[in-house]
Design a protein around this motif. Structure first.
Motif, mmCIF file in Angstrom:
data_model
loop_
_atom_site.group_PDB
_atom_site.id
_atom_site.type_symbol
_atom_site.label_atom_id
_atom_site.label_comp_id
_atom_site.label_asym_id
_atom_site.label_seq_id
_atom_site.Cartn_x
_atom_site.Cartn_y
_atom_site.Cartn_z
ATOM 1 N N TRP A 103 -0.734 48.209 -4.414
ATOM 2 C CA TRP A 103 -1.931 48.985 -4.737
ATOM 3 C C TRP A 103 -2.382 48.705 -6.160
ATOM 4 O O TRP A 103 -1.570 48.515 -7.059
ATOM 5 N N SER A 104 -3.686 48.701 -6.373
ATOM 6 C CA SER A 104 -4.223 48.658 -7.728
ATOM 7 C C SER A 104 -3.958 50.010 -8.393
ATOM 8 O O SER A 104 -4.076 51.058 -7.738
ATOM 9 N N PRO A 105 -3.590 50.016 -9.692
ATOM 10 C CA PRO A 105 -3.243 51.288 -10.362
ATOM 11 C C PRO A 105 -4.328 52.353 -10.239
ATOM 12 O O PRO A 105 -4.017 53.533 -10.045
ATOM 13 N N TRP A 106 -5.603 51.956 -10.309
ATOM 14 C CA TRP A 106 -6.663 52.963 -10.276
ATOM 15 C C TRP A 106 -6.778 53.615 -8.898
ATOM 16 O O TRP A 106 -7.223 54.769 -8.781
ATOM 17 N N ALA A 107 -6.374 52.890 -7.836
ATOM 18 C CA ALA A 107 -6.547 53.402 -6.474
ATOM 19 C C ALA A 107 -5.303 54.119 -5.956
ATOM 20 O O ALA A 107 -5.388 54.843 -4.949
ATOM 21 N N TRP A 108 -4.179 53.918 -6.605
ATOM 22 C CA TRP A 108 -2.923 54.466 -6.081
ATOM 23 C C TRP A 108 -2.944 55.995 -5.935
ATOM 24 O O TRP A 108 -2.536 56.505 -4.886
ATOM 25 N N PRO A 109 -3.408 56.785 -6.938
ATOM 26 C CA PRO A 109 -3.397 58.245 -6.764
ATOM 27 C C PRO A 109 -4.207 58.700 -5.552
ATOM 28 O O PRO A 109 -3.774 59.587 -4.802
ATOM 29 N N GLY A 110 -5.381 58.094 -5.346
ATOM 30 C CA GLY A 110 -6.191 58.477 -4.187
ATOM 31 C C GLY A 110 -5.523 58.100 -2.879
ATOM 32 O O GLY A 110 -5.558 58.859 -1.903
ATOM 33 N N GLY A 111 -4.905 56.907 -2.852
ATOM 34 C CA GLY A 111 -4.198 56.486 -1.654
ATOM 35 C C GLY A 111 -3.028 57.397 -1.337
ATOM 36 O O GLY A 111 -2.777 57.734 -0.173
ATOM 37 N N GLU A 112 -2.304 57.804 -2.371
ATOM 38 C CA GLU A 112 -1.169 58.715 -2.184
ATOM 39 C C GLU A 112 -1.639 60.066 -1.650
ATOM 40 O O GLU A 112 -1.013 60.649 -0.753
ATOM 41 N N LEU A 113 -2.750 60.560 -2.177
ATOM 42 C CA LEU A 113 -3.294 61.844 -1.715
ATOM 43 C C LEU A 113 -3.692 61.772 -0.249
ATOM 44 O O LEU A 113 -3.342 62.653 0.550
ATOM 45 N N VAL A 114 -4.415 60.714 0.132
ATOM 46 C CA VAL A 114 -4.839 60.559 1.526
ATOM 47 C C VAL A 114 -3.625 60.419 2.441
ATOM 48 O O VAL A 114 -3.577 61.001 3.535
ATOM 49 N N SER A 115 -2.620 59.659 2.000
ATOM 50 C CA SER A 115 -1.425 59.462 2.812
ATOM 51 C C SER A 115 -0.688 60.775 3.051
ATOM 52 O O SER A 115 -0.243 61.057 4.168
ATOM 53 N N ARG A 116 -0.583 61.592 2.014
ATOM 54 C CA ARG A 116 0.164 62.855 2.145
ATOM 55 C C ARG A 116 -0.617 63.915 2.920
ATOM 56 O O ARG A 116 -0.063 64.611 3.775
ATOM 57 N N VAL A 117 -1.907 64.047 2.613
ATOM 58 C CA VAL A 117 -2.702 65.122 3.217
ATOM 59 C C VAL A 117 -3.088 64.793 4.655
ATOM 60 O O VAL A 117 -3.137 65.668 5.521
ATOM 61 N N PHE A 118 -3.353 63.505 4.924
ATOM 62 C CA PHE A 118 -3.830 63.109 6.241
ATOM 63 C C PHE A 118 -2.871 62.157 6.953
ATOM 64 O O PHE A 118 -2.340 62.471 8.010
ATOM 65 N N GLY A 119 -2.674 60.954 6.409
ATOM 66 C CA GLY A 119 -2.004 59.883 7.134
ATOM 67 C C GLY A 119 -0.665 60.245 7.740
ATOM 68 O O GLY A 119 -0.449 60.097 8.948
ATOM 69 N N LYS A 120 0.259 60.736 6.923
ATOM 70 C CA LYS A 120 1.600 61.041 7.435
ATOM 71 C C LYS A 120 1.578 62.240 8.370
ATOM 72 O O LYS A 120 2.343 62.307 9.332
ATOM 73 N N ARG A 121 0.684 63.194 8.105
ATOM 74 C CA ARG A 121 0.623 64.402 8.937
ATOM 75 C C ARG A 121 0.067 64.101 10.317
ATOM 76 O O ARG A 121 0.593 64.570 11.332
ATOM 77 N N ILE A 122 -1.004 63.316 10.383
ATOM 78 C CA ILE A 122 -1.631 63.052 11.677
ATOM 79 C C ILE A 122 -1.077 61.783 12.332
ATOM 80 O O ILE A 122 -1.433 61.467 13.465
#
Length: 280
Positions: A103-122
């Motif tokens: 991941w690019s450093p600037w995009a990592w926090p957003g990717g982590e948020l999406v993964s935790r809130v949505f991706g892993k849950r659904i």
């Protein structure tokens, strides 16, 4: 709380998108959806039933596409593509996939948020955030969707983490021609509850026989990425600034590889590299 998050997400896409008619003018955006918040492979049977057919998990050597020739048209000839690339698309289940992510450093926090809130849950679009997430590899399953006549009308590509069995991606692959296009694109739909994320990828063959798929910027109705959401008895679609490039090529040792770049607007957010080896 989570049902409210999902409802709020649909309201967001309703506000951002435009009303569409998937039974008429916008039939090119008709794609599988999930009946539940947790996606996994639950959408497959419903999609097959819509075509009056069945889900085929028994045919050996199943591919994401029945034939790469489906993409033939002005500017593209499947016969010019390297044989290994063609074999991968037409016999995907015969191939093993190893993946590395960055991941690019600037995009990592957003990717982590999406993964935790949505991706892993659904259990859908759970993008690997760290190289060790996929250190033990991914398992891959291809389920062919057949119509009443037995023809392949789509294929589910289901990828799970070998270490945990959790779903990472669950997508429906097919070819589809956009309204003003002169030839078909590769169409990938990721079912979501009451909606989906769809990507239309323009195929290109390079002089060395390598194969490139591109989802560029453009207007509504062109190749690119779309979010579709059903809400309040209507369906809405929005074009989103997610752009991807897949480059499949054979390296100097005869190994099939893929470089996958995901961009938001024009900035690179994530890079994935796949090593593809025939299992049989």
């Amino acid at each position: 709380m989570t049902p409210l998050v999902d409802l709020g997400t649909r309201k967001f896409w309703r506000a951002l998108g435009r009303p569409i008619d998937v039974a008429g003018e916008h039939a090119w955006l008709r794609a599988p959806t999930s009946d539940s918040a947790v996606v996994r492979d639950g959408w497959l049977a419903a999609e097959a039933a819509l075509h009056g057919g069945t889900v085929d998990d028994a045919t050996p050597g199943a591919g994401l596409l029945a034939s790469l020739d489906e993409l033939d048209g002005p500017g593209f000839r499947a016969r010019d593509v390297a044989p290994q690339v063609r074999d991968f698309y037409e016999h995907t289940s015969d191939w093993r996939v190893e993946v590395w992510s960055g991941w690019s450093p600037w995009a990592w926090p957003g990717g982590e948020l999406v993964s935790r809130v949505f991706g892993k849950r659904i259990e859908q679009l759970a993008l690997p955030m760290r190289p060790l997430d996929v250190a033990q590899g991914m398992d891959s399953r291809v389920s062919v969707i057949r119509d009443a006549a037995g023809r392949q009308v789509g294929a589910g590509w289901l990828r799970t983490l070998r270490a945990t069995g959790d779903y990472v991606f669950s997508g429906c692959y097919a070819t589809r021609r956009l309204p003003d296009a002169v030839r078909a694109s590769v169409h990938v739909a990721f079912p979501l509850e009451s909606g989906n994320l769809q990507v239309f990828l323009r195929p290109e063959v390079l002089p060395d026989g390598s194969f490139r798929l591109v989802s560029p910027s453009g207007r509504f109705g062109d190749d690119g990425a779309y979010v579709v959401a059903a809400d309040g008895g209507a369906t809405y679609a929005a074009r989103v600034p997610v752009h991807e490039t897949f480059h499949l090529y054979v390296d100097d040792r005869g190994v099939l590889r893929t470089d996958h770049v995901l961009r938001l607007w024009g900035a690179t957010a994530m890079r994935l590299h796949y090593k593809l080896e025939r299992d049989r």
